[in-house]
Design a protein around this motif. Structure first.
Motif, PDB file in Angstrom:
ATOM      1  N   ASP A 243      47.221  43.607  37.457  1.00 33.89           N
ATOM      2  CA  ASP A 243      46.115  44.533  37.717  1.00 33.89           C
ATOM      3  C   ASP A 243      45.254  44.004  38.869  1.00 33.89           C
ATOM      4  OD1 ASP A 243      44.167  42.681  36.728  1.00 33.89           O
ATOM      5  OD2 ASP A 243      44.487  43.399  34.686  1.00 33.89           O
ATOM      6  N   ASP A 244      44.368  44.859  39.355  1.00 34.83           N
ATOM      7  CA  ASP A 244      43.552  44.529  40.535  1.00 34.83           C
ATOM      8  C   ASP A 244      42.660  43.306  40.305  1.00 34.83           C
ATOM      9  OD1 ASP A 244      44.686  46.597  41.935  1.00 34.83           O
ATOM     10  OD2 ASP A 244      43.038  47.997  41.565  1.00 34.83           O
TER      11      ASP A 244
ATOM     12  N   SER B 174      43.060  40.018  42.595  1.00 31.94           N
ATOM     13  CA  SER B 174      41.914  39.602  43.410  1.00 31.94           C
ATOM     14  C   SER B 174      41.531  38.148  43.122  1.00 31.94           C
ATOM     15  CB  SER B 174      40.727  40.519  43.120  1.00 31.94           C
ATOM     16  OG  SER B 174      39.579  40.076  43.776  1.00 31.94           O
TER      17      SER B 174
END
Length: 164
Positions: free
Chosen positions: A23-24, A28
């Motif tokens: 997931d983001d 990140s």
């Protein structure tokens, strides 16, 4: 982000996760960790630093401590419960030193302060190496020098013997 150290082996493993299906938030954090980490030789790593295969104790939001072993994957066999670095918490704790606090943003937007209480015992490879009195050396990726593909006319770039 808190200053952090990674072994080359841990750094390479994290790089291999860059192209995975995450997931983001995880992606990140993974990118930031790779960009900001100092890569050090295992024998120069501070013994209080959490690495893959370290048994650690950490707390979330000032609560009671949990003892886990940082692992590559959920199924890695350990004496204590595993905490894979493929999870947000595992990735956040990797590379921190005992006493460091990391503010982890969860998927719901809540900030969880993770505190690395102690590295109970480092991985087996670290038991024989001591870093007392040694200097930590950061290894960063260096830009490659431009490669010369051809030589100017008339220059002989052959290092071999000259023909008669």
């Amino acid at each position: 982000m808190t200053s952090l150290q990674l072994t080359a082996k841990d750094h390479l493993f994290l790089e291999s996760l860059l192209h995975g299906n995450h997931d983001d938030l995880y992606h990140s954090l993974l990118k930031r960790k790779l960009e900001n980490a100092d890569v050090v030789l295992p024998e120069l790593l501070d013994a209080r630093t959490a690495t893959i295969e370290s048994c650690i104790e950490f707390s979330v939001g000032g609560g009671s401590s949990e003892r886990r072993v940082l692992t590559r994957h959920e199924k890695d066999a350990t004496r204590d419960p595993p905490l894979p670095v493929t999870t947000l918490r595992g990735l956040a704790l990797l590379g921190l030193k005992a006493g460091d606090v990391f503010a982890l943003r969860t998927a719901s937007g809540i900030i969880e302060p993770l505190r690395l209480e102690v590295v109970v015992h480092p991985p087996n490879w670290a038991s024989s190496s001591k870093s007392h009195g040694k200097t930590v050396v950061a290894l960063r990726a260096f830009e490659k020098a431009p490669r010369i593909t051809s030589s100017p006319a008339g220059d002989d770039d052959d290092p071999g013997p000259r023909a008669a």
